[in-house]
Design an enzyme around this catalytic site. Sequence first.
Site, PDB file in Angstrom:
ATOM      1  N   GLN A 189       7.345   2.992  -5.971  1.00 47.75           N
ATOM      2  CA  GLN A 189       8.369   3.671  -5.304  1.00 47.75           C
ATOM      3  C   GLN A 189       9.698   3.822  -6.033  1.00 47.75           C
ATOM      4  O   GLN A 189      10.100   4.898  -6.118  1.00 47.75           O
ATOM      5  CB  GLN A 189       8.494   3.339  -3.805  1.00 47.75           C
ATOM      6  CG  GLN A 189       7.330   3.155  -2.915  1.00 47.75           C
ATOM      7  CD  GLN A 189       6.736   4.556  -2.587  1.00 47.75           C
ATOM      8  OE1 GLN A 189       7.498   5.728  -2.732  1.00 47.75           O
ATOM      9  NE2 GLN A 189       5.610   4.774  -2.285  1.00 47.75           N
ATOM     10  N   HIS A 222       0.714  -1.051   0.002  1.00 50.96           N
ATOM     11  CA  HIS A 222       0.139   0.102   0.015  1.00 50.96           C
ATOM     12  C   HIS A 222       0.899   1.224  -0.016  1.00 50.96           C
ATOM     13  O   HIS A 222       2.138   1.215   0.024  1.00 50.96           O
ATOM     14  CB  HIS A 222      -1.070  -0.045   1.099  1.00 50.96           C
ATOM     15  CG  HIS A 222      -0.462  -0.032   2.515  1.00 50.96           C
ATOM     16  ND1 HIS A 222      -1.255   0.375   3.664  1.00 50.96           N
ATOM     17  CD2 HIS A 222       0.744  -0.022   2.836  1.00 50.96           C
ATOM     18  CE1 HIS A 222      -0.597   0.441   4.602  1.00 50.96           C
ATOM     19  NE2 HIS A 222       0.824   0.030   4.383  1.00 50.96           N
ATOM     20  N   GLU A 223       0.217   2.463  -0.360  1.00 56.25           N
ATOM     21  CA  GLU A 223       0.846   3.656  -0.243  1.00 56.25           C
ATOM     22  C   GLU A 223       1.903   3.637  -1.412  1.00 56.25           C
ATOM     23  O   GLU A 223       3.055   4.249  -1.266  1.00 56.25           O
ATOM     24  CB  GLU A 223       1.558   4.051   0.877  1.00 56.25           C
ATOM     25  CG  GLU A 223       0.539   4.387   2.218  1.00 56.25           C
ATOM     26  CD  GLU A 223      -0.419   5.394   1.669  1.00 56.25           C
ATOM     27  OE1 GLU A 223      -0.196   6.330   0.889  1.00 56.25           O
ATOM     28  OE2 GLU A 223      -1.457   5.472   2.291  1.00 56.25           O
ATOM     29  N   GLY A 224       1.554   2.899  -2.474  1.00 52.28           N
ATOM     30  CA  GLY A 224       2.631   2.976  -3.618  1.00 52.28           C
ATOM     31  C   GLY A 224       3.379   1.616  -3.471  1.00 52.28           C
ATOM     32  O   GLY A 224       4.294   1.462  -2.503  1.00 52.28           O
TER      33      GLY A 224
END
Length: 604
Positions: A464, A457-459
Amino acid sequence: MSLRPTVDFLLHDWLNVESLQSRERFADHSRETFDAVLDTCERIAREKYAPFNRLVDTQEPHFDGEKVILPQATHEAYKAYAESGMLSAAQDYEIGGMQLPYTVEAAANAFFAMASVSIGSGMLTSGNANLLMVHGTDVQKKVFAANEFSGRFSGTMCLSEPQAGSSLSDVMTRATPDGEGFEADALGPRYRLKGNKMWISSGEHELSENIIHLVLAKIPDANGQLVPGVKGISLFIVPKKLVDTNGQLTGERNDVALAGLNHKCGWRGTTNTLLNFGEGKYPVRGDTGAIGYLVGKPGEGLRCMFHMMNEARIGVGMAATMLGMAGYYASLDYAKNRPQGRPTGAGGKDASQPQVRIIEHADIKRMLLAQKAYSEGALALALYCARLVDEQHTGTAQDADVARLLLEVLTPIVKSFPSEWCLEANSLAIQIHGGYGYTRDFPVEQYWRDNRLNMIHEGTHGIQAMDLLGRKVLMEKGRGLQLLAERMLATAAKAETAWGPEAAALRDALKQVGEATQQAWAGAEPAQALANAVPYLQAFGHTVIAWIWLDVACSAASDQSPAAQGRRAACRYFFRYELPKIGAWLNVVKSRDPTCADLPKEAF
Ligand SMILES: Cc1cc2nc3c(=O)[nH]c(=O)nc-3n(C[C@H](O)[C@H](O)[C@H](O)COP(=O)(O)OP(=O)(O)OC[C@H]3O[C@@H](n4cnc5c(N)ncnc54)[C@H](O)[C@@H]3O)c2cc1C
């Protein structure tokens, strides 16, 4: 084992956080006020979080057809956290905040992440409210953000959709103006939203009076078409229950419906939801469509949302770090107590001798040191980045700009290094427990399951990596990378006398990263340059953590305590066992190796 001495060392001996008191914003603070915040958080985490970490894993959230049921312990932890004032800790005094430096706030939240990451400490709620404080109108701040800071309302971020995860430009949720005078609503231009949002954390529960969803959606053009790409994305506040301009519930349920709960590998104490917006399950004001209020300008949704996502990425890195730390402490405790095997002496093993504790074995020490090096190194990096956030907010214009650029480059690392390597730490913690580690009688398998989320999650890790190599190291003509290099070289210079070989190794690693960055882009073909972005991210992350460890070790130079001896050993371990790996990672980056990229899918 207590986390506190490590946190105290990093905050005070290494980062000199007291120096922030010279800033006007933090003038009322002192070591005592910082300690008081840490004491409170440590206590709440110990009493309301840690004892229930296994319970929230086994008693998953469930939906009874009307409500999502969570264990009572989660309600009590939520209440205690809100009452501690931590949701608004960094905010101005005028709105009930403590004007606490973010560095101290991040350190204090680490206790909750370690005690029970999935009970959670309101990262989404404060992130949601912080975004509104920057991009919202005065009324939106008062009605939504202020009530989130008090814990009365909670927050979510609704980006992902079933068909749009990494590729947010493909978001299909539509927002259309809600009738005549839609622009004049005191809560912000009013729209009706229709669409599905997938994976929404804390999307439905009874922990708070209301849930404030921040939703990405597209406003159709004059022909009713959605604008392709991220340019068409706008941001909306969609409350679960409608409110008036005083923040009071109007008694109207908004058209946001829970379509289902996701049943996850780990992090089970937090609900994860598929939400239907505007499908007509709860028609509101005589019509279908969830009512949402525009934040910022149309088409600027992703830019606004990034405000929340960058904070969230530091938070995710911290969560991964603290899970790594929790596994380290659990396996250290186990290794000190488990008798197994005998040392190999000059004449081999002597079976007549009693067994030793497994911490006596070199291989167990290797696994403990690896966990310590990954987790404490990642914690130091997270606090370093938090200190940069304070610099960005309160430093001189020049220092703030430097901090901003350093954060741009370090954000993918502070998120991704712990997600990968503190997960590996959890795997080593299981290994130290042997067969017992693979059972649910010990906590380490849960730590691993909880931590497995963080590379997703969060990229994702891959996203990233592309952000780092494709954007961050190139932006502003590579100035961020150059600033980071200057800081690393300053550490190498400082370490020269006591840590000569390590200082040289750091300089060499930096040179290799610089060369790889250039050679990756030498063909000027983005697809080729980015094909090996993940090995680049791994090498970059290891170079950053080597730098952080060398800097930390310099602070512990004259200290002969066992803790300082441990820090120096972790530094040595990182330089001898970990940093040399970067050569292999960077080789494929430098040569733009096509082994993976060129393989036709039929060959798999
Ligand atoms: C427990 C949990 C909680 C979450 N909470 C939230 C939340 O609160 N709010 C929210 O909005 N979202 C949330 N998410 C969603 C999360 O951010 C997404 O899962 C993530 O962005 C990946 O999207 P996806 O699952 O659709 O995978 P995909 O995007 O389909 O990716 C699948 C794989 O393909 C790779 N990939 C995709 N595109 C590329 C590319 N261009 N190049 C190379 N590789 C690529 C990815 O790296 C990944 O390995 C959550 C997810 C989970 C599992």
